[in-house]
Design a protein around this motif. Structure first.
Motif, PDB file in Angstrom:
ATOM      1  N   ASP A 111       0.837  -1.195   0.000  1.00  0.00           N
ATOM      2  CA  ASP A 111       0.000   0.000   0.000  1.00  0.00           C
ATOM      3  C   ASP A 111       0.881   1.258   0.000  1.00  0.00           C
ATOM      4  O   ASP A 111       1.924   1.303   0.657  1.00  0.00           O
ATOM      5  N   THR A 119       0.334   4.012   1.417  1.00  0.00           N
ATOM      6  CA  THR A 119       0.366   4.604   2.761  1.00  0.00           C
ATOM      7  C   THR A 119       1.538   4.033   3.552  1.00  0.00           C
ATOM      8  O   THR A 119       2.250   4.770   4.243  1.00  0.00           O
ATOM      9  N   GLU A 123      -6.003   7.922   3.448  1.00  0.00           N
ATOM     10  CA  GLU A 123      -5.324   6.834   2.768  1.00  0.00           C
ATOM     11  C   GLU A 123      -4.706   7.380   1.491  1.00  0.00           C
ATOM     12  O   GLU A 123      -5.320   8.160   0.761  1.00  0.00           O
ATOM     13  N   THR A 150      -3.558   6.901  -2.204  1.00  0.00           N
ATOM     14  CA  THR A 150      -3.896   5.978  -3.291  1.00  0.00           C
ATOM     15  C   THR A 150      -3.081   6.218  -4.549  1.00  0.00           C
ATOM     16  O   THR A 150      -3.070   5.369  -5.434  1.00  0.00           O
ATOM     17  N   GLU A 151      -2.419   7.346  -4.664  1.00  0.00           N
ATOM     18  CA  GLU A 151      -1.636   7.623  -5.871  1.00  0.00           C
ATOM     19  C   GLU A 151      -0.309   8.286  -5.494  1.00  0.00           C
ATOM     20  O   GLU A 151      -0.134   8.767  -4.372  1.00  0.00           O
TER      21      GLU A 151
END
Length: 146
Positions: A2, A4, A73, A75-76
């Motif tokens: 992930d 994050t 969070e 995400t990119e």
């Protein structure tokens, strides 16, 4: 993995590295200043310097750990860089404030020591100093025109 988690790892590596670099730099260059503040007592300057470095690490690493959690969070990749820039920027500001706080306190101590040195009279209160001739005193041969 992930993004994050990648942000957490990058944040920890960069901020802990910056903290270590700043602590070493301040310790190395602040030793001379501390020796002056502490009237040239090298052993005391080294001890105070070490205590300041330990305190610096504790406060900053504690802040880094508390500031680790991200509310959003990621995400990119763009969000990763934005989150890192904010977190590292705040850590740098905290490091700067800690440094300025240390310098301020040590400078106040140094000023107090300088004032104590200047309050010591050049001679004992019962002593005498030689009077230097001023422009208002007559030359050794007597007054002019006499």
């Amino acid at each position: 993995m992930d993004l994050t988690v990648v942000a957490y790892i990058a944040y920890l590596l960069i901020s802990v590295g910056l903290t270590a670099w700043v602590a070493r730099t301040l310790s190395k260059n602040g030793r001379i200043f501390l020796a002056d503040v502490l009237k040239g007592d090298e052993k005391l300057a080294d001890a105070v310097n070490h205590l300041l470095v330990v305190g610096f690490y504790l406060v900053n690493l504690g802040f880094i750990a508390l500031y680790l959690k991200s509310a959003d969070e990621i995400t990119e990749t763009r969000g990763l860089f934005e989150a890192l820039s904010v977190k590292i920027g705040v850590v740098l500001l905290v490091l700067g404030v800690m440094h300025l706080g240390n310098v301020y306190v040590l400078n106040k101590i140094r000023r107090r020591r300088v004032m104590e040195r200047e309050q010591t009279p050049p001679v004992d209160p019962q002593g005498w100093t030689r009077r230097s001739p001023g422009p208002w005193t007559a030359p050794a041969g007597g007054p002019a025109g006499a």
